[in-house]
Design a protein around this motif. Structure first.
Motif, PDB file in Angstrom:
ATOM      1  N   GLY A   1      81.140  63.070  28.673  1.00 46.11           N
ATOM      2  CA  GLY A   1      82.126  62.622  27.693  1.00 46.11           C
ATOM      3  C   GLY A   1      82.168  61.129  27.453  1.00 46.11           C
ATOM      4  N   GLY A   2      81.190  60.392  27.964  1.00 46.29           N
ATOM      5  CA  GLY A   2      81.104  58.968  27.675  1.00 46.29           C
ATOM      6  C   GLY A   2      82.142  58.121  28.393  1.00 46.29           C
ATOM      7  N   MET A   3      82.394  56.954  27.841  1.00 49.56           N
ATOM      8  CA  MET A   3      83.251  55.974  28.494  1.00 49.56           C
ATOM      9  C   MET A   3      84.688  56.474  28.664  1.00 49.56           C
ATOM     10  SD  MET A   3      83.161  53.212  30.167  1.00 49.56           S
ATOM     11  CE  MET A   3      81.680  52.324  29.709  1.00 49.56           C
ATOM     12  N   ASP A   4      85.201  57.226  27.709  1.00 53.13           N
ATOM     13  CA  ASP A   4      86.567  57.748  27.859  1.00 53.13           C
ATOM     14  C   ASP A   4      86.674  58.628  29.103  1.00 53.13           C
ATOM     15  OD1 ASP A   4      87.467  56.430  25.608  1.00 53.13           O
ATOM     16  OD2 ASP A   4      87.302  58.184  24.293  1.00 53.13           O
ATOM     17  N   ALA A   5      85.669  59.457  29.334  1.00 53.16           N
ATOM     18  CA  ALA A   5      85.672  60.335  30.504  1.00 53.16           C
ATOM     19  C   ALA A   5      85.546  59.522  31.789  1.00 53.16           C
ATOM     20  CB  ALA A   5      84.542  61.352  30.406  1.00 53.16           C
ATOM     21  N   VAL A   6      84.704  58.508  31.789  1.00 54.72           N
ATOM     22  CA  VAL A   6      84.542  57.676  32.984  1.00 54.72           C
ATOM     23  C   VAL A   6      85.841  56.929  33.285  1.00 54.72           C
ATOM     24  CG1 VAL A   6      83.306  55.702  33.994  1.00 54.72           C
ATOM     25  CG2 VAL A   6      82.031  57.469  32.750  1.00 54.72           C
TER      26      VAL A   6
ATOM     27  N   VAL B   1      87.951  57.396  36.732  1.00 57.95           N
ATOM     28  CA  VAL B   1      88.240  56.290  37.645  1.00 57.95           C
ATOM     29  C   VAL B   1      89.733  56.221  37.960  1.00 57.95           C
ATOM     30  CG1 VAL B   1      88.242  53.753  37.850  1.00 57.95           C
ATOM     31  CG2 VAL B   1      86.173  54.953  37.111  1.00 57.95           C
ATOM     32  N   ASP B   2      90.580  56.399  36.956  1.00 57.47           N
ATOM     33  CA  ASP B   2      92.034  56.383  37.198  1.00 57.47           C
ATOM     34  C   ASP B   2      92.457  57.502  38.146  1.00 57.47           C
ATOM     35  OD1 ASP B   2      92.638  54.111  35.723  1.00 57.47           O
ATOM     36  OD2 ASP B   2      93.141  55.235  33.909  1.00 57.47           O
ATOM     37  N   ILE B   3      91.990  58.707  37.883  1.00 52.16           N
ATOM     38  CA  ILE B   3      92.343  59.854  38.727  1.00 52.16           C
ATOM     39  C   ILE B   3      91.765  59.679  40.125  1.00 52.16           C
ATOM     40  CG2 ILE B   3      91.997  62.342  39.044  1.00 52.16           C
ATOM     41  CD1 ILE B   3      92.036  62.513  35.913  1.00 52.16           C
ATOM     42  N   PHE B   4      90.511  59.245  40.197  1.00 51.13           N
ATOM     43  CA  PHE B   4      89.821  59.045  41.466  1.00 51.13           C
ATOM     44  C   PHE B   4      90.590  58.073  42.364  1.00 51.13           C
ATOM     45  CE2 PHE B   4      86.762  56.219  43.668  1.00 51.13           C
ATOM     46  CZ  PHE B   4      86.275  57.100  44.616  1.00 51.13           C
ATOM     47  N   TYR B   5      90.972  56.917  41.825  1.00 52.34           N
ATOM     48  CA  TYR B   5      91.660  55.938  42.665  1.00 52.34           C
ATOM     49  C   TYR B   5      93.070  56.373  43.029  1.00 52.34           C
ATOM     50  CZ  TYR B   5      87.907  52.648  43.079  1.00 52.34           C
ATOM     51  OH  TYR B   5      86.708  52.064  43.412  1.00 52.34           O
TER      52      TYR B   5
ATOM     53  N   LYS C   1      85.137  47.369  38.007  1.00 51.11           N
ATOM     54  CA  LYS C   1      83.798  47.407  38.615  1.00 51.11           C
ATOM     55  C   LYS C   1      83.317  48.850  38.782  1.00 51.11           C
ATOM     56  CE  LYS C   1      85.175  43.974  41.629  1.00 51.11           C
ATOM     57  NZ  LYS C   1      85.176  43.316  42.939  1.00 51.11           N
ATOM     58  N   GLN C   2      84.210  49.723  39.236  1.00 55.51           N
ATOM     59  CA  GLN C   2      83.838  51.122  39.446  1.00 55.51           C
ATOM     60  C   GLN C   2      83.483  51.795  38.122  1.00 55.51           C
ATOM     61  OE1 GLN C   2      83.237  52.411  42.256  1.00 55.51           O
ATOM     62  NE2 GLN C   2      83.226  54.600  41.942  1.00 55.51           N
ATOM     63  N   THR C   3      84.222  51.480  37.078  1.00 55.74           N
ATOM     64  CA  THR C   3      83.929  52.031  35.754  1.00 55.74           C
ATOM     65  C   THR C   3      82.535  51.614  35.306  1.00 55.74           C
ATOM     66  OG1 THR C   3      86.270  52.073  35.160  1.00 55.74           O
ATOM     67  CG2 THR C   3      84.681  52.086  33.340  1.00 55.74           C
ATOM     68  N   ALA C   4      82.234  50.325  35.456  1.00 57.35           N
ATOM     69  CA  ALA C   4      80.915  49.822  35.056  1.00 57.35           C
ATOM     70  C   ALA C   4      79.808  50.470  35.889  1.00 57.35           C
ATOM     71  CB  ALA C   4      80.860  48.303  35.197  1.00 57.35           C
ATOM     72  N   PHE C   5      80.051  50.582  37.192  1.00 56.71           N
ATOM     73  CA  PHE C   5      79.030  51.177  38.054  1.00 56.71           C
ATOM     74  C   PHE C   5      78.780  52.641  37.707  1.00 56.71           C
ATOM     75  CE2 PHE C   5      77.869  53.756  41.703  1.00 56.71           C
ATOM     76  CZ  PHE C   5      76.596  53.253  41.916  1.00 56.71           C
TER      77      PHE C   5
END
Length: 129
Positions: free
Chosen positions: A17-22, A26-30, A54-58
């Protein structure tokens, strides 16, 4: 008439789903990581806004987004955490939160398997092995 067709294989980044999904992941993960008593202390002094960026970019880069990752390598980024006792049980906890996040976002199982393969491939560097 030419019957050849050109197909472009979508990257994992595009498939999930691209950047929106990432960003959502990341929000849910953290939220999961910071609620986990076994690992949250590793983030006591972390600027979480910067960490999420940083995590989003990685993740975007690792999943095949068309961008350059310019952050630290995994070994250098996690070395201070290894000094604080980061070990395999912590790695597994983080990986489990990543998997649970993907499931919560209804990512198909075959794509979760790809995500987990990528995550697993970072283990030695993250743990400084």
């Amino acid at each position: 008439m030419d019957n050849t067709t050109t197909t472009t294989e979508l990257s994992l980044f595009e498939k999930i789903g691209g950047m929106d999904a990432v960003l959502a992941a990341v929000d849910i993960f953290y939220a999961k990581v910071l609620a986990d008593e076994t690992i949250k202390d590793f983030f006591d002094t972390t600027d979480m806004v910067a960490q999420k960026r940083k995590q989003t970019a990685f993740l975007a880069y690792a999943f095949g987004a068309p961008l350059q990752y310019t952050g630290k390598n995994m070994r250098d980024a996690h070395a201070p955490l290894v000094e604080k006792g980061l070990n395999e049980s912590h790695f597994i906890a983080v990986a489990t939160h990543l998997k649970d996040t993907m499931e919560e976002l209804n990512v198909p199982a075959e794509l979760i398997a790809e995500v987990m393969k990528i995550a697993g491939g970072t283990k030695n560097d993250v743990l400084g092995l």
